[in-house]
Scaffold this active site. Structure first.
Site, short mmCIF file in Angstrom:
data_model
loop_
_atom_site.label_atom_id
_atom_site.label_comp_id
_atom_site.label_asym_id
_atom_site.label_seq_id
_atom_site.Cartn_x
_atom_site.Cartn_y
_atom_site.Cartn_z
N CYS A 61 0.85 -1.20 0.00
CA CYS A 61 0.00 0.00 0.00
C CYS A 61 0.88 1.25 0.00
O CYS A 61 1.55 1.53 -0.98
CB CYS A 61 -0.98 -0.04 1.17
SG CYS A 61 -2.39 1.09 0.95
N HIS A 74 -3.54 -5.36 1.03
CA HIS A 74 -3.23 -5.82 2.38
C HIS A 74 -3.68 -7.28 2.52
O HIS A 74 -4.62 -7.72 1.85
CB HIS A 74 -3.97 -4.99 3.43
CG HIS A 74 -3.55 -3.55 3.47
ND1 HIS A 74 -2.33 -3.15 3.95
CD2 HIS A 74 -4.20 -2.42 3.11
CE1 HIS A 74 -2.24 -1.83 3.88
NE2 HIS A 74 -3.36 -1.36 3.37
#
Length: 502
Positions: A340, A427
């Site tokens: 991310c 994630h």
């Protein structure tokens, strides 16, 4: 249990006292007894979050701890379980998520008007859960006696008063002063709040519990409230922790000889660091959280995790020389993974034209290890993607404002790969055992280390075993009959500390 739902508030003397652990344990213990139970936290302040289905079928966001507590309760995670989520973007300002969606920003001093709407959202969500479950186990936030915040509190005693909930206060004996913390927390509350505090739990005790006897008896006499149990200290209860204070609890065996050494950069605004929990479970890895360049020289793998403030944390990275160390690590042909915000840092440039992370128009050069650019937009991506990577199925979840534009390189789930440098916006991908194993095997081959040893630990099974361990601990060391009486009957008539006990 039938009829209107009962409830209980698990409060603490401080952050990381064990509220989340005790709440999870009670949820699993009650679920194993056949009770329909749900977790609830009115307001969570954490950069560790999870995507769940929203009421409209789109993705929504709640605190990671409440997602895990829902698993403990064997309930479907939903936004009502964490109606307000504050994601700190700086020391003075947080991004606000209400019922899973972005709501705005909240400065540290904004209490009365702004928080009234948040309180209404929280109370409505709790009533909704109580109408559908037998028991709702609520978790407080921070310390129960934050008297500077009491006037507008809807998370601790404000919630207990509004919903008429008995309260159990948890204290961490491992940090010292637990008797003073428990007594002092009660004494600082006003009489109406004290009336709901129905017992104490001591957490993280090491040694012979009989040594606590005199203190437990004295605390009971002085407060008129029982210590409902003493929970022993256990290793590795940090799995899925939401609190950055728990990073220090990720212990490793100093006698073990790891096959690979992993250095995770502990960014100031680190978020979703639970991404590396699966790595911490691998017996042939040593995982260290680092804040300076020196440990990177001996690491086989470097992980740049997510962050709530990509541009600010990129500046911090450069100020400490970590950017140069990561580039050198990649130049030597060693493995780098960015997740991310970490993925965005590995790219060529980051643009924030709308001021999502601060002043509009900010731009920064990335580390240049991947051919991608990031542009921040107001609209937030909340998704549960799935696909294939490294020849095996993989999935994850996306929570981000930054959109990446990838150039040359190999496709990688949620991102891009260039040789030994990997970037993903997903994630949770390392929680998929086969994918984690394949990625670590590639890292071992790059490092010239022994392969064939990774991905053997089942992450989901490990989480389930941990939740059952928590339930076992409260069944053995907590007076569960007394806890269930509180849930059924509410707080008993109890004395206050302003009066004859003083």
């Amino acid at each position: 249990m039938t009829g209107r739902a009962r409830g209980l508030l698990v409060a603490g003397t401080s952050s990381d006292a064990g509220k989340s652990v005790v709440t999870s344990a009670l949820c699993r213990a009650m679920a194993r007894r056949g009770i329909r139970v749900a977790p609830f936290k009115a307001q969570n302040m954490s950069n560790n979050s999870m995507v769940v289905p929203g009421p409209d079928g789109q993705g929504a966001e709640i605190g990671r701890a409440q997602w895990v507590q829902a698993l403990a309760a064997r309930a479907e995670p939903e936004t009502a379980m964490n109606p307000v989520l504050l994601k700190p973007g700086s020391d003075l300002r947080s991004h606000v998520v209400v019922r899973g969606r972005p709501f705005g920003r909240l400065a540290a001093g904004e209490f009365a008007g702004e928080r009234a709407a948040l309180a209404r959202a929280a109370h409505t969500a709790l009533e909704d859960l109580r109408s559908r479950y037998d028991v709702v186990v609520c978790e407080g936030a921070g310390g129960v006696a934050e008297i500077n915040l009491r006037a507008h509190d809807y998370v601790n005693m404000g919630l207990a008063r509004a919903a008429d909930l008995p309260v159990v206060v948890v204290g961490d004996i491992d940090r010292g002063g637990v008797f003073a913390s428990l007594y002092g927390s009660l004494a600082l509350l006003d009489p109406a709040d004290q009336a709901l505090v129905s017992g104490f739990v001591i957490n993280k005790f090491r040694g012979d519990v009989s040594l606590l006897g005199p203190g437990l008896d004295a605390l009971g006499r002085m407060t008129g409230r029982p210590v409902l149990g003493v929970l022993p200290w256990q290793r590795n209860l940090w799995l899925d922790s939401e609190d950055s204070l728990a990073l220090a609890d990720r212990e490793h065996d100093p006698a073990a000889t790891p096959v690979l050494r992993v250095a995770v950069v502990q960014l100031p605004r680190i978020s979703n660091f639970t991404d590396v929990d699966a790595l911490c479970l691998e017996p042939d890895l040593r995982v260290d959280f680092v804040t300076d360049p020196r440990p990177l020289a001996s690491a086989d793998v470097v992980v740049l995790p997510g962050t709530r403030a990509t541009l600010s944390d990129l500046e911090w990275l450069r100020s400490r020389g970590l950017d140069t160390a990561i580039a050198e690590h990649a130049r030597r042909g060693r493995t780098v993974l960015g997740v991310c915000g970490g993925c965005q840092m590995l790219g060529r440039a980051i643009h924030d034209p709308e001021g999502v992370e601060g002043a509009a128009g900010r731009r920064a050069d990335g580390l240049g290890l991947l051919d991608l650019e990031t542009v921040f937009t107001r609209d937030k991506v909340l998704r549960l993607p799935s696909g294939e990577g490294l020849g095996v199925p993989v999935g994850g979840y996306e929570i981000h404002h930054g959109r990446i534009r990838a150039g040359r390189g190999e496709p990688f789930p949620g991102g891009l790969r260039d040789g030994t440098v990997f970037g993903t916006m997903w994630h949770g991908s390392l929680e998929h055992d086969a994918f984690r194993g394949a990625w670590l095997e590639a890292a071992a081959e790059t490092a010239g280390a022994e392969g064939g040893r990774f991905g053997k630990v089942g992450f989901t099974a490990a989480r389930e075993a941990r939740l059952d361990l928590l339930a076992d601990l409260v069944e053995e060391h907590l007076d569960m009959d007394a806890v269930l009486r509180l849930v059924t009957d509410g707080a008993p008539a109890l004395p206050t500390l302003r009066g004859e006990l003083r």
